[in-house]
Write an enzyme that holds these catalytic residues in place. Structure first.
Site, mmCIF file in Angstrom:
data_model
loop_
_atom_site.group_PDB
_atom_site.id
_atom_site.type_symbol
_atom_site.label_atom_id
_atom_site.label_comp_id
_atom_site.label_asym_id
_atom_site.label_seq_id
_atom_site.Cartn_x
_atom_site.Cartn_y
_atom_site.Cartn_z
ATOM 1 N N GLU A 22 0.791 -1.149 -0.010
ATOM 2 C CA GLU A 22 0.096 0.122 -0.121
ATOM 3 C C GLU A 22 0.825 1.310 0.075
ATOM 4 O O GLU A 22 0.518 2.155 -0.831
ATOM 5 C CB GLU A 22 -0.945 0.011 1.200
ATOM 6 C CG GLU A 22 -1.843 -1.088 1.131
ATOM 7 C CD GLU A 22 -2.927 -0.987 2.491
ATOM 8 O OE1 GLU A 22 -3.993 -0.845 2.284
ATOM 9 O OE2 GLU A 22 -2.204 -1.510 3.353
ATOM 10 N N TYR A 54 -16.179 26.197 0.313
ATOM 11 C CA TYR A 54 -16.226 24.511 0.017
ATOM 12 C C TYR A 54 -14.890 24.467 -0.524
ATOM 13 O O TYR A 54 -14.075 23.141 -0.451
ATOM 14 C CB TYR A 54 -17.273 24.238 -0.672
ATOM 15 C CG TYR A 54 -18.572 24.887 -0.323
ATOM 16 C CD1 TYR A 54 -18.910 25.121 0.998
ATOM 17 C CD2 TYR A 54 -19.504 25.735 -1.234
ATOM 18 C CE1 TYR A 54 -20.386 25.641 1.291
ATOM 19 C CE2 TYR A 54 -20.678 26.279 -0.908
ATOM 20 C CZ TYR A 54 -20.990 26.452 0.386
ATOM 21 O OH TYR A 54 -22.244 26.836 0.962
ATOM 22 N N GLU A 74 -8.427 5.596 10.116
ATOM 23 C CA GLU A 74 -8.890 6.196 11.221
ATOM 24 C C GLU A 74 -8.017 7.506 11.574
ATOM 25 O O GLU A 74 -8.413 8.508 12.185
ATOM 26 C CB GLU A 74 -8.905 5.471 12.525
ATOM 27 C CG GLU A 74 -9.711 4.312 12.475
ATOM 28 C CD GLU A 74 -9.645 2.945 12.022
ATOM 29 O OE1 GLU A 74 -9.959 1.909 11.910
ATOM 30 O OE2 GLU A 74 -8.365 2.870 11.096
ATOM 31 N N LYS A 100 -11.948 3.774 1.606
ATOM 32 C CA LYS A 100 -10.972 3.048 1.094
ATOM 33 C C LYS A 100 -11.487 1.684 0.484
ATOM 34 O O LYS A 100 -11.424 0.656 0.758
ATOM 35 C CB LYS A 100 -10.133 2.514 2.343
ATOM 36 C CG LYS A 100 -8.869 1.984 1.980
ATOM 37 C CD LYS A 100 -7.708 1.633 3.054
ATOM 38 C CE LYS A 100 -6.625 1.045 2.647
ATOM 39 N NZ LYS A 100 -5.597 0.779 3.612
#
Length: 118
Positions: A22, A54, A74, A100
């Site tokens: 990853e 935004y 997290e 994910k």
């Protein structure tokens, strides 16, 4: 009473995850924001200074997705939430969901996501 700004599907390519592949190959991440704040002034003034930009929020999210690697989504969600909250004192609550969809798990899943609220 709080009003809400929602931004969904902010995309970035990052290198977050527990596994070496990853960190090496990276993958797509998507982030949803839900921000509670008082928008009564902006709803009458029609002035950007009375709300939150935004585009700036989306840019902040992309910076975090494409920035320094973390192992857990997290942690990524928490970093995003803390930065948004720190930079906009008028926010009462922010919820950040990090998706994910290609998380390396053995089961077939459509998405894995974590939501953090501050």
């Amino acid at each position: 009473m709080s009003d809400v700004i929602s931004i969904k599907g902010i995309h970035g390519f990052g290198y977050h995850g527990v596994f070496d592949h990853e960190a090496k190959n990276g993958q797509d991440f998507y982030v949803d924001l839900e921000i509670a704040l008082d928008l009564s002034k902006a709803s009458t003034s029609d002035d950007l200074k009375d709300t939150i930009d935004y585009g700036a929020l989306a840019d902040l999210v992309v910076e975090e997705i494409t920035g320094a690697r973390v192992q857990l989504i997290e942690k990524l969600a928490g970093r995003i939430a803390d930065r948004i909250k720190a930079s906009h004192q008028q926010i009462e609550r922010v919820s950040v969901t990090v998706h994910k969809p290609k998380a390396p798990v053995s089961a077939e899943v459509a998405d894995i996501a974590v939501t953090i609220s501050r």
